[in-house]
Write a protein that holds these residues in place. Structure first.
Motif, mmCIF file in Angstrom:
data_model
loop_
_atom_site.group_PDB
_atom_site.id
_atom_site.type_symbol
_atom_site.label_atom_id
_atom_site.label_comp_id
_atom_site.label_asym_id
_atom_site.label_seq_id
_atom_site.Cartn_x
_atom_site.Cartn_y
_atom_site.Cartn_z
ATOM 1 N N LEU A 34 -42.521 -43.044 9.878
ATOM 2 C CA LEU A 34 -43.011 -44.587 9.294
ATOM 3 C C LEU A 34 -42.470 -43.745 7.885
ATOM 4 O O LEU A 34 -42.445 -42.277 7.068
ATOM 5 N N ILE A 36 -43.096 -43.303 4.832
ATOM 6 C CA ILE A 36 -44.582 -43.595 3.971
ATOM 7 C C ILE A 36 -44.352 -42.128 2.625
ATOM 8 O O ILE A 36 -44.159 -41.080 4.357
ATOM 9 N N LEU A 64 -40.456 -50.138 6.678
ATOM 10 C CA LEU A 64 -41.834 -49.145 7.229
ATOM 11 C C LEU A 64 -41.038 -48.124 8.773
ATOM 12 O O LEU A 64 -41.374 -47.469 8.280
#
Length: 354
Positions: A34, A36, A64
């Motif tokens: 993802l 992140i 995301l």
């Protein structure tokens, strides 16, 4: 006929190419992580009633999902949700997503129901007013109760109309997901207190003057406010019980303070001790009409199993450690009070107390 055969072969080839592209894109997608940043986490909420397409759109808007080249990430994520049979298993709530998670990890997390939990500590010795303030100021508790609701909350918890809420909430740390209502928090704590109080009551050492669990709750609140020392609680419980047996006034300052309400400014004066209120144990005999705070498990246990002593009085040592002198006679008590005053004076002057 030959044209039809060529067309069929062409379509089959085209389908094979498309399938190959899809498979290649899909495999690449599910192996990526993802969006992140390393050592970071993201809070993501699945709203009640959301279906997989709505959740996927949220993920796209939050940027995301892993980056893709030919096929849209949302299309690939939907495909993965269908293939893994988790599309209809997502559970509402707020989740923590960490760096390094793959789309498969994300689906597993959202289907797990392991939502982000917040905490509220209900502290022993605090009043219901202080509890209400803590609930109202909590950013993740959904506020549904009005000031009027709090004034007569007990019927909403299964209690009687006009019943005091004071003391009826078990002190503990409560975990809950975002959006839990104020009433739900109160119900959990109230039920915990009722359950523990009744269990303790069934196992108590009976006392003729403590005839109901509620009277035990009231007395436990007095014990709670008098000391934070676990070994002193059974002693103080016995002092109060012995005074009740002898028809002596309980003369406990915390009850006077509770009865003063907003008039209390940090010190008790002589006129406060003689100004009558339902909770003034210097002017009224017996137990106060309600608890004066939230009693701890230890305070409840002390009332159900008090120490075996002949003490009638107690006073702080004055050393600042929270402990007390206990006395069987008024003469001993007067000496203890004098020692308290001497110790307190030394402590305020910064002198070593021997």
């Amino acid at each position: 006929m030959r044209f039809v055969l060529k067309l069929v072969l062409f379509l089959a080839l085209l389908i094979g190419i498309v399938a190959g592209v899809f498979y290649q894109q899909y495999q690449s997608f599910i192996q990526q992580t993802l969006n992140i940043a390393a050592d970071q986490s993201v809070h993501f909420e699945v709203k009640p009633g959301s279906h997989i397409r709505q959740v996927t759109q949220q993920l796209v808007e939050a940027d995301l999902l892993p980056k893709t080249t030919l096929l849209p990430a949302d299309y690939l994520f939907l495909a993965q949700a269908r293939f893994s049979k988790q599309a209809n298993k997502l559970k509402a709530g707020e989740y923590v997503l960490e760096a390094g998670m793959t789309p498969a990890d994300l689906l597993t997390r959202l289907a797990s129901g392991k939502t982000l939990q917040y905490q509220l500590g209900i502290i022993e010795g605090h009043t219901f007013k202080e509890l209400v303030k803590a609930i109202q100021e909590h950013p993740h508790i959904k506020q549904t109760l009005s000031a009027e609701d709090y004034k007569n909350i007990m019927p909403k918890l299964g209690g009687a109309l006009g019943e005091s809420a004071e003391g009826w909430f078990y002190p503990d740390t409560y975990n809950f997901p975002r959006g839990t209502t104020d009433l739900e928090v109160l119900k959990r704590s109230h039920q915990a207190m009722r359950t523990y109080l009744m269990q303790a009551w069934e196992q108590r050492e009976p006392h003729p003057l403590i005839k109901t669990p509620y009277q035990a709750l009231v007395l436990a609140s007095l014990v709670e406010k008098e000391t934070g020392m676990s070994d002193e609680r059974p002693l103080i419980a016995r002092v109060f019980l012995t005074r009740l047996e002898k028809n002596m006034l309980l003369q406990t300052d915390p009850a006077v303070i509770y009865g003063m309400g907003e008039a209390y400014e940090g010190n008790i004066r002589k006129k406060d001790l003689t100004t009558d209120t339902p909770w003034n144990t210097y002017t009224r005999s017996g137990l106060p009409p309600t608890p004066i705070a939230t009693p701890s498990k230890a305070a409840i246990d002390a009332v159900m199993h008090p120490a075996e002593t002949n003490y009638l009085y107690f006073v702080a040592t004055g050393t600042g450690d929270g402990r007390h002198f206990f006395s069987e006679s008024y003469e001993q008590h007067r000496k203890a009070v004098a020692q308290y005053l001497a110790n307190d004076k030394k402590r305020q002057q910064g002198t070593s107390i021997q």
